[in-house]
Design an enzyme around this catalytic site. Sequence first.
Site, PDB file in Angstrom:
ATOM      1  N   LYS A  35      23.925 112.146  68.539  1.00  0.00           N
ATOM      2  CA  LYS A  35      24.401 111.985  69.924  1.00  0.00           C
ATOM      3  C   LYS A  35      24.959 110.583  70.128  1.00  0.00           C
ATOM      4  O   LYS A  35      24.614 109.654  69.382  1.00  0.00           O
ATOM      5  CB  LYS A  35      23.245 112.241  70.888  1.00  0.00           C
ATOM      6  CG  LYS A  35      22.122 111.221  70.776  1.00  0.00           C
ATOM      7  CD  LYS A  35      20.870 111.672  71.527  1.00  0.00           C
ATOM      8  CE  LYS A  35      19.800 110.592  71.472  1.00  0.00           C
ATOM      9  NZ  LYS A  35      18.474 111.128  71.854  1.00  0.00           N
ATOM     10  N   ARG A 133      11.622 115.080  81.676  1.00  0.00           N
ATOM     11  CA  ARG A 133      13.076 115.142  81.570  1.00  0.00           C
ATOM     12  C   ARG A 133      13.446 116.618  81.601  1.00  0.00           C
ATOM     13  O   ARG A 133      13.080 117.312  82.541  1.00  0.00           O
ATOM     14  CB  ARG A 133      13.479 114.419  80.281  1.00  0.00           C
ATOM     15  CG  ARG A 133      14.820 113.781  80.302  1.00  0.00           C
ATOM     16  CD  ARG A 133      15.004 112.764  79.168  1.00  0.00           C
ATOM     17  NE  ARG A 133      15.042 113.362  77.828  1.00  0.00           N
ATOM     18  CZ  ARG A 133      15.368 112.673  76.729  1.00  0.00           C
ATOM     19  NH1 ARG A 133      15.685 111.392  76.811  1.00  0.00           N
ATOM     20  NH2 ARG A 133      15.385 113.244  75.550  1.00  0.00           N
ATOM     21  N   HIS A 162       9.639 116.821  73.310  1.00  0.00           N
ATOM     22  CA  HIS A 162      10.034 115.457  72.930  1.00  0.00           C
ATOM     23  C   HIS A 162       8.943 114.461  73.331  1.00  0.00           C
ATOM     24  O   HIS A 162       8.399 114.569  74.439  1.00  0.00           O
ATOM     25  CB  HIS A 162      11.351 115.110  73.644  1.00  0.00           C
ATOM     26  CG  HIS A 162      12.028 113.878  73.162  1.00  0.00           C
ATOM     27  ND1 HIS A 162      12.240 113.598  71.827  1.00  0.00           N
ATOM     28  CD2 HIS A 162      12.553 112.826  73.840  1.00  0.00           C
ATOM     29  CE1 HIS A 162      12.874 112.434  71.713  1.00  0.00           C
ATOM     30  NE2 HIS A 162      13.068 111.940  72.918  1.00  0.00           N
ATOM     31  N   ARG A 219      13.599 116.225  64.180  1.00  0.00           N
ATOM     32  CA  ARG A 219      14.853 115.717  64.764  1.00  0.00           C
ATOM     33  C   ARG A 219      14.914 114.212  64.552  1.00  0.00           C
ATOM     34  O   ARG A 219      14.156 113.469  65.181  1.00  0.00           O
ATOM     35  CB  ARG A 219      14.900 116.006  66.266  1.00  0.00           C
ATOM     36  CG  ARG A 219      14.794 117.475  66.650  1.00  0.00           C
ATOM     37  CD  ARG A 219      15.040 117.660  68.146  1.00  0.00           C
ATOM     38  NE  ARG A 219      14.183 116.818  68.963  1.00  0.00           N
ATOM     39  CZ  ARG A 219      12.984 117.164  69.397  1.00  0.00           C
ATOM     40  NH1 ARG A 219      12.478 118.353  69.107  1.00  0.00           N
ATOM     41  NH2 ARG A 219      12.281 116.326  70.127  1.00  0.00           N
ATOM     42  N   TYR A 263      32.645  79.407  80.952  1.00  0.00           N
ATOM     43  CA  TYR A 263      32.579  79.536  82.410  1.00  0.00           C
ATOM     44  C   TYR A 263      31.312  78.893  82.966  1.00  0.00           C
ATOM     45  O   TYR A 263      30.229  79.093  82.426  1.00  0.00           O
ATOM     46  CB  TYR A 263      32.585  81.017  82.799  1.00  0.00           C
ATOM     47  CG  TYR A 263      33.855  81.735  82.432  1.00  0.00           C
ATOM     48  CD1 TYR A 263      35.074  81.391  83.016  1.00  0.00           C
ATOM     49  CD2 TYR A 263      33.838  82.759  81.497  1.00  0.00           C
ATOM     50  CE1 TYR A 263      36.242  82.070  82.681  1.00  0.00           C
ATOM     51  CE2 TYR A 263      34.995  83.435  81.154  1.00  0.00           C
ATOM     52  CZ  TYR A 263      36.196  83.090  81.747  1.00  0.00           C
ATOM     53  OH  TYR A 263      37.338  83.753  81.411  1.00  0.00           O
ATOM     54  N   CYS A 308      31.728  85.261  77.007  1.00  0.00           N
ATOM     55  CA  CYS A 308      32.895  85.769  77.736  1.00  0.00           C
ATOM     56  C   CYS A 308      33.110  87.249  77.384  1.00  0.00           C
ATOM     57  O   CYS A 308      32.379  87.815  76.588  1.00  0.00           O
ATOM     58  CB  CYS A 308      34.140  84.975  77.368  1.00  0.00           C
ATOM     59  SG  CYS A 308      33.950  83.188  77.521  1.00  0.00           S
ATOM     60  N   ASP A 310      35.497  88.554  75.586  1.00  0.00           N
ATOM     61  CA  ASP A 310      35.997  88.759  74.219  1.00  0.00           C
ATOM     62  C   ASP A 310      35.500  87.732  73.223  1.00  0.00           C
ATOM     63  O   ASP A 310      35.776  87.855  72.027  1.00  0.00           O
ATOM     64  CB  ASP A 310      37.526  88.686  74.226  1.00  0.00           C
ATOM     65  CG  ASP A 310      38.121  89.488  75.356  1.00  0.00           C
ATOM     66  OD1 ASP A 310      37.937  90.714  75.347  1.00  0.00           O
ATOM     67  OD2 ASP A 310      38.738  88.886  76.260  1.00  0.00           O
TER      68      ASP A 310
HETATM   69  C1  LIG Z   1      17.543 111.126  70.858  1.00  0.00           C
HETATM   70  C2  LIG Z   1      16.636 112.240  70.591  1.00  0.00           C
HETATM   71  C3  LIG Z   1      16.013 112.368  69.325  1.00  0.00           C
HETATM   72  C4  LIG Z   1      16.162 111.351  68.213  1.00  0.00           C
HETATM   73  O1  LIG Z   1      15.221 110.317  68.347  1.00  0.00           O
HETATM   74  P1  LIG Z   1      15.131 109.138  67.264  1.00  0.00           P
HETATM   75  O2  LIG Z   1      14.022 108.292  67.770  1.00  0.00           O
HETATM   76  O3  LIG Z   1      16.459 108.444  67.270  1.00  0.00           O
HETATM   77  O4  LIG Z   1      14.831 109.769  65.960  1.00  0.00           O
HETATM   78  C5  LIG Z   1      15.255 113.501  69.117  1.00  0.00           C
HETATM   79  N1  LIG Z   1      15.087 114.431  70.077  1.00  0.00           N
HETATM   80  C6  LIG Z   1      15.651 114.328  71.297  1.00  0.00           C
HETATM   81  C7  LIG Z   1      15.424 115.393  72.301  1.00  0.00           C
HETATM   82  C8  LIG Z   1      16.436 113.214  71.600  1.00  0.00           C
HETATM   83  O5  LIG Z   1      16.971 113.107  72.818  1.00  0.00           O
END
Ligand SMILES: *Cc1c(COP(=O)(O)O)cnc(C)c1O
Length: 368
Positions: A35, A133, A162, A219, A263, A308, A310
């Site tokens: 992602k 969430r 999660h 994941r 600045y 800044c 850039d």
């Molecule tokens: C971003 C995300 C992950 C990955 O987590 P990491 O800590 O980068 O391994 C896994 N599951 C869900 C639902 C996420 O949003």
Amino acid sequence: MADCPTWLEINLSAIEHNTHQILQRTGVPIMAVVKADAYGYGAEKVARAALSAGATWLAVARFSEALALRQLGIMAPLLVFGMVTPPEADAAIFHNVSLTLYSQEAAELYAARARALGKKARVHLKVDTGMGRFGVLEEDALFLAKQALELGGIEIEGIYSHFANIDSIPKDPLAPIQLRRFQVALESLRDAGIDPLWKHFSNSAAALGYPETRFNLVRVGAALLGIKPFYFEPFPDYLRRVVNWKAQLASCRLLPPGWGISYGHDYITQRDEVIGVVPIGYGDGFRRHPTNEVLVDGLRVPVVGRVCVDLCMVRLTRLLPLGSEVIILGEQGHESIFIENLASRWGTSQAAVTTAIHQRVPRIYIRD
Ligand SMILES: *Cc1c(COP(=O)(O)O)cnc(C)c1O
């Protein structure tokens, strides 16, 4: 050296190494989470590297990210974590992209679009075990699953949840509670004869540190990318760092005492000082913070004055040739600045550091 003022060097061999290591250590298939352009590393390259090294699944947050991967010819199983609009649901079903089932409304949308297309919508049911969430509470999982199946057109191919704190607290006390809630949801479905094929809960930290959370898919985002899985532990010896952020020194001058820099003149030279200009700024994702440092000439040098858009200025110990290598992330001589160092300096997460590196910073892919 790349042919540009600043660039990100991304080592695909290191991503492959990390994928192998995680596969070996966990013994279960990997869903590579790519992602947000793989936290800024480049979703296509990371996805291809992870798949070539044995990852099975991919995951993204938005359908647009999934479509981009499909249009590049990446046909691996692919899950979208987030919401989709009705036209996106159509396209997801058409492109065999799996969707997250997290509410009654989502079930109705997926079912209606799948029936209209005469295809199945593949979904992973999301259980909210303590992240607040997406998802349903464990006691509502069965109701949502049954409802989705009764609507027709939906295949529940997965179920997931999660962790909220597992990467930031040693022996996370919430983890067993979250795990128990997930098991309650799994058991309620199983008792009703519903047993989704893919059960997944672990992110990088859970996959590597909590074997009981692995189920049959993990994941993994951060660990593939050489981002430290646990904030409270050193970088693991079995993973490789993946990214270097480099720049070329753009100017280097001796300035007189009392000379204001950048600045607001937050910094004023005390004596004759060598001030370098580095072509990175907050427009590149280098935050305006009062105590930044970079590596030049094998030394850790302070950024002086305000960052800044850039550019930023550094105080050097001697005049250096233009084009000298500046390290924003990586190693030089005996010095290093890693993602976790920038994250703690800036008071943010590691993924937030790399994800914010702007697209105008070219990504250069290397292998070794
Ligand atoms: C971003 C995300 C992950 C990955 O987590 P990491 O800590 O980068 O391994 C896994 N599951 C869900 C639902 C996420 O949003």
